[in-house]
Design a protein around this motif. Structure first.
Motif, PDB file in Angstrom:
ATOM      1  N   GLU A 136       0.790  -1.225   0.000  1.00 57.51           N
ATOM      2  CA  GLU A 136       0.000   0.000   0.000  1.00 57.51           C
ATOM      3  C   GLU A 136       0.828   1.284   0.000  1.00 57.51           C
ATOM      4  O   GLU A 136       0.294   2.367  -0.099  1.00 57.51           O
ATOM      5  CB  GLU A 136      -0.934   0.019   1.215  1.00 57.51           C
ATOM      6  CG  GLU A 136      -2.007  -1.067   1.232  1.00 57.51           C
ATOM      7  CD  GLU A 136      -3.051  -0.869   0.139  1.00 57.51           C
ATOM      8  OE1 GLU A 136      -3.110   0.229  -0.439  1.00 57.51           O
ATOM      9  OE2 GLU A 136      -3.792  -1.827  -0.146  1.00 57.51           O
ATOM     10  N   ASP A 186      -5.871   4.360  -4.311  1.00 61.66           N
ATOM     11  CA  ASP A 186      -5.416   4.256  -2.920  1.00 61.66           C
ATOM     12  C   ASP A 186      -6.475   3.749  -1.955  1.00 61.66           C
ATOM     13  O   ASP A 186      -6.158   3.263  -0.885  1.00 61.66           O
ATOM     14  CB  ASP A 186      -4.904   5.630  -2.445  1.00 61.66           C
ATOM     15  CG  ASP A 186      -6.011   6.661  -2.383  1.00 61.66           C
ATOM     16  OD1 ASP A 186      -6.936   6.570  -3.192  1.00 61.66           O
ATOM     17  OD2 ASP A 186      -5.954   7.537  -1.505  1.00 61.66           O
ATOM     18  N   ARG A 242      -8.392   6.892   4.178  1.00 62.70           N
ATOM     19  CA  ARG A 242      -7.894   7.432   2.918  1.00 62.70           C
ATOM     20  C   ARG A 242      -9.010   8.126   2.151  1.00 62.70           C
ATOM     21  O   ARG A 242      -8.788   9.110   1.455  1.00 62.70           O
ATOM     22  CB  ARG A 242      -7.292   6.300   2.070  1.00 62.70           C
ATOM     23  CG  ARG A 242      -5.923   5.871   2.549  1.00 62.70           C
ATOM     24  CD  ARG A 242      -5.310   4.831   1.637  1.00 62.70           C
ATOM     25  NE  ARG A 242      -3.902   4.616   1.976  1.00 62.70           N
ATOM     26  CZ  ARG A 242      -3.110   3.786   1.326  1.00 62.70           C
ATOM     27  NH1 ARG A 242      -3.578   3.075   0.296  1.00 62.70           N
ATOM     28  NH2 ARG A 242      -1.856   3.644   1.681  1.00 62.70           N
TER      29      ARG A 242
ATOM     30  N   LEU B 324      -8.096   7.426  -8.016  1.00 62.23           N
ATOM     31  CA  LEU B 324      -6.957   8.138  -7.439  1.00 62.23           C
ATOM     32  C   LEU B 324      -6.812   9.563  -7.927  1.00 62.23           C
ATOM     33  O   LEU B 324      -5.764  10.176  -7.823  1.00 62.23           O
ATOM     34  CB  LEU B 324      -5.667   7.372  -7.739  1.00 62.23           C
ATOM     35  CG  LEU B 324      -4.438   7.820  -6.960  1.00 62.23           C
ATOM     36  CD1 LEU B 324      -4.549   7.457  -5.516  1.00 62.23           C
ATOM     37  CD2 LEU B 324      -3.208   7.212  -7.594  1.00 62.23           C
TER      38      LEU B 324
END
Lengths: 333, 333
Positions: A136, A186, A242, B324
Motif C-alpha cells: 500500500e 489508494d 484514505r 486516485l
DNA sequence: CCTCGTAATGCTCAAAATGAGTATAGGAGA
DNA sequence: TCTCCTATACTCATTTTGAGCATTACGAGG
C-alpha cells in the motif's frame, strides 16, 4: 432461533509520527485466542501475532463506543478523542471457533490520536501500518511486493472454471491492483487484502483453512499477519481514512497544535501512501482557509524557515454546512 | 462478563418510483414489539407503526448479509440485489427493553431495488420516505415544517446550562438545520433527526421516555414515527445514499434498464431532496460517459421526444479504478 | 564570507470543470 | 395551425486543476 452472539469491539487507533502512519497494537501472545496460538505455532513459528486493542462488549458499557474506549484505555493507556464506527464483521465461519460455539461479531472502530504525549501502558506499542500492508505504500514508487504478487494473481484469474468466472476474476484483479495500465486506487485497501486472502497470499488465509477454494495455498505470505481478523479490520480502517481525508478535515486530528504545511503534507502522504504536488497542496490548504498562521517561525526545516500554522476550528462550521455544493449540478453520477 | 447480545438485522430497501423515493415497510402491528404496541396505544392512538423489514440473526445465516436477505425475502417477497452495511446501533438503554434483558444490537443495511417488478408478499408496501422526514424534501422549496421546528430549536439552544453549552447547542442547530443564512446540507439527515429526538420533537422520543434531558417533551411530533429505532436507521440510510450518489454511480441500481436523462435527474432529485440544473446535469452525466444511447426514442415525455439511454456497465471499471484522481493534489483538507 | 543543499514561497499558464443562461427542435393536444 | 412542454444544442464568464519555473532564506562546510 434467535442466536445470542458475543460482540467484540476492536479499535484501529491511528497516529502519524515522523511521516509514518502508525497503529496501536499489542503483541498477540497475552490476548491471543486459542485459534491464534494454534496459528502461531503451526504456521508462523512461535512468533507472537500483533493484535489491535479489543475486548468483548459487556453490560456495564452503556454504548458500544463507550465500551471500545474503555478497552483501549485499559489495554494501552490511551484515552481516545476522535472515534468513528467502521464496520461490523460477522461471518459464521470466518472468525468464530468451531460449530456449536456462539457466533462472534466484531465491530471495528477507527480512532485518530497523536503518538506524542501518549504514555503507553503495558506492552502496547505503535507500529508502522505498512508493515502489514507493504503493497500500500507508493510514496517511493511502486512497491516491490507487487511484482511478486502479480503472477499468482494472474494465475488465479486464469484458473476460473467458466469463461465468465475468469473474466470476472481478471477484472477484479485488474481493478484492485491496477494491472495492465489501470490506475492504482489508494482506497481499495480492503479489496486488495480480501483478494490476497482468497488467493492465499496472506498468512491468515492459511490459518483459517481457506477450504472454499480448495486450491493449494501459495507459498508467498505477504505482509505481517495479525491476530484474528484484525488485519482485515485494519484494512477497512485504512480504506476509510484514505477516503475521508479527501473531503473532511480529519488529518488535523493527527497533527500537533502547530505545524508547517510540509508536515501536514507529509502526514497526508503517509496516510494516502502517495506523494503529492507540493505547491498545489499548499494552495489547496490555504485557499480553503483550513489553516491560519500562528506567527511563529520554524527554522528546523533543513531549508528555508517555515511559517507555523494551526488548524482553523471554524472550518468545521463553515465547511460542513456548505456541504451542499454538489446538488445543484454535480449531484449526478 | 461477556454479554451475549441478540442481533437484529434491519433493512432499508430503497426504490424510486414516479419521482418519489420509497422505502419498503410493513405495517408494524404484526411484527411490533410490546414496546411498540404500548407506544401505539399511549401516544399515537392505536395507529400501527410502520416497520422496516427486519429479523434476528440466526445460526443458519452464514453471513450477516445473508441473514438480512433471508428476512427481507421472507417478509416482503423481495429478493435484494445491491446491499450495503450501514451502521450498528447498540446503546444499552435506547432500544433494548428493561434491565436484565440482554442487549439488542441492530445492524442496519441499505439495499437498492426497483419497485417495478417486485411482487410484494404479505402486507409489505412501498412508502414515500419523506412521510417520515418531511423536512428533508426541498424540491418545492423550503418545507413548511421547518418554520414550526425553528422556534423550539432556538428555545432548546438558549436553554443550555452554561454559556459554553448554549453556544454548542446553537452551533449544532444552525449547522444541522441551516439557520441564520447557513446553507442547508442534504447529507445531515441523521444529525437532524437525532437533534429533533433530543429535543423531543419526534414521537419516538416521547415513547423512549427521554429522561435524559428532563425537559418536557414538546407537543409537536413531526413526521410519521416508525417502530423501534427504525426511523433512525432510515435516516442513516438516506444520509449515506445522498452522500454516495455524489461520487459513485449507484443511482442506476434504482433505474430501469432504459430511461431518459430527465428521469435520471428526477431520481437523483428525489433522493437528494433538491432540484438540479437541467442542462448542467445532463452535461455532467454525458461527459462522464455514464450512459449510452439505446437508439430508442421515448415519446411519452409530455414534450419533445427524448433519447432513451442505459447505464454503461464499463464505468464501474473505468471510474472506480481511476479513483486516485485526488491524491496528487486534492488529497489534503 | 561564499557556496551548496534543502526547503519555503511566489507566480504563471493552459486545460478542465462549473454555474447560469439563451436559443432551437419536435411531439401532443386544443 | 397554434400552444404547451420538454429535449437538446451551445455560449460565456468563472473557478478549479495540474504542472512547472523562479526566487528567497537558513544552516553547514570550506
Amino acid at each position: 432461533m434467535e442466536q445470542a452472539a458475543v460482540v467484540d469491539l476492536t479499535a484501529v487507533v491511528v497516529a502519524v509520527t515522523q511521516d509514518q502512519p502508525r497503529v496501536l497494537v499489542t503483541p498477540g501472545q497475552g490476548r491471543a485466542s486459542a485459534a491464534d496460538r494454534r496459528m502461531a505455532r503451526a504456521e508462523l513459528g512461535s512468533a507472537a501475532l500483533d493484535a489491535l486493542p479489543s475486548g468483548p462488549l459487556e453490560h456495564r458499557h452503556r454504548t458500544l463506543e463507550a465500551g471500545l474506549r474503555a478497552w483501549v484505555e485499559a489495554q494501552t493507556g490511551t484515552r481516545l478523542d476522535y472515534v468513528e464506527q467502521l464496520y461490523t464483521f460477522g461471518d459464521r465461519d470466518r472468525m468464530s471457533s468451531g460449530p456449536g460455539r456462539s457466533r462472534v461479531l466484531s465491530i471495528g472502530y477507527l480512532a485518530l490520536a497523536q503518538e506524542a504525549g501518549s504514555a503507553l501502558a503495558g506492552d502496547a506499542l505503535w507500529h508502522d501500518w505498512y508493515r502489514y500492508f507493504p503493497w500500500e505504500d507508493w510514496r517511493r514508487g511502486r512497491p516491490a511486493v507487487l511484482d511478486r504478487v502479480e503472477k499468482p494473481l494472474r494465475r488465479w484469474a486464469g484458473a476460473g472454471d467458466t469463461r465468465a468466472e475468469r473474466t470476472a476474476r481478471k477484472e477484479r484483479a485488474i481493478v484492485a491492483f491496477g494491472l495492465d495500465g489501470t490506475a492504482w486506487s489508494d482506497e481499495r485497501v480492503l479489496e486488495r487484502y480480501e483478494l490476497l486472502y482468497e488467493i492465499g497470499l496472506v498468512a491468515e488465509a492459511r490459518r483459517d483453512g481457506l477450504a472454499g477454494e480448495g486450491r493449494a495455498v501459495d507459498a508467498l505470505q505477504e505482509g505481517q499477519p495479525m491476530a484474528a481478523d484484525h488485519r482485515r479490520i485494519l484494512a477497512t480502517a485504512i480504506a476509510r481514512l484514505r477516503g475521508k481525508i479527501k473531503y473532511r478535515p480529519v488529518v488535523f486530528e493527527l497533527m500537533p497544535a502547530g505545524f508547517t504545511l510540509l508536515q501536514l503534507q507529509r502526514a497526508v502522504e503517509a496516510l494516502a501512501g502517495v506523494r503529492l504536488h507540493k505547491q498545489n497542496f499548499r494552495r489547496l490548504v490555504e485557499q480553503q482557509g483550513l489553516v491560519e498562521e500562528t506567527g511563529h517561525i520554524i527554522t528546523a526545516t533543513g531549508g528555508r524557515p517555515a511559517r507555523e500554522v494551526r488548524f482553523r476550528e471554524e472550518v468545521v462550521l463553515e465547511r460542513l454546512a456548505p456541504g451542499l455544493r454538489l446538488p445543484i449540478a454535480r449531484a449526478s453520477e
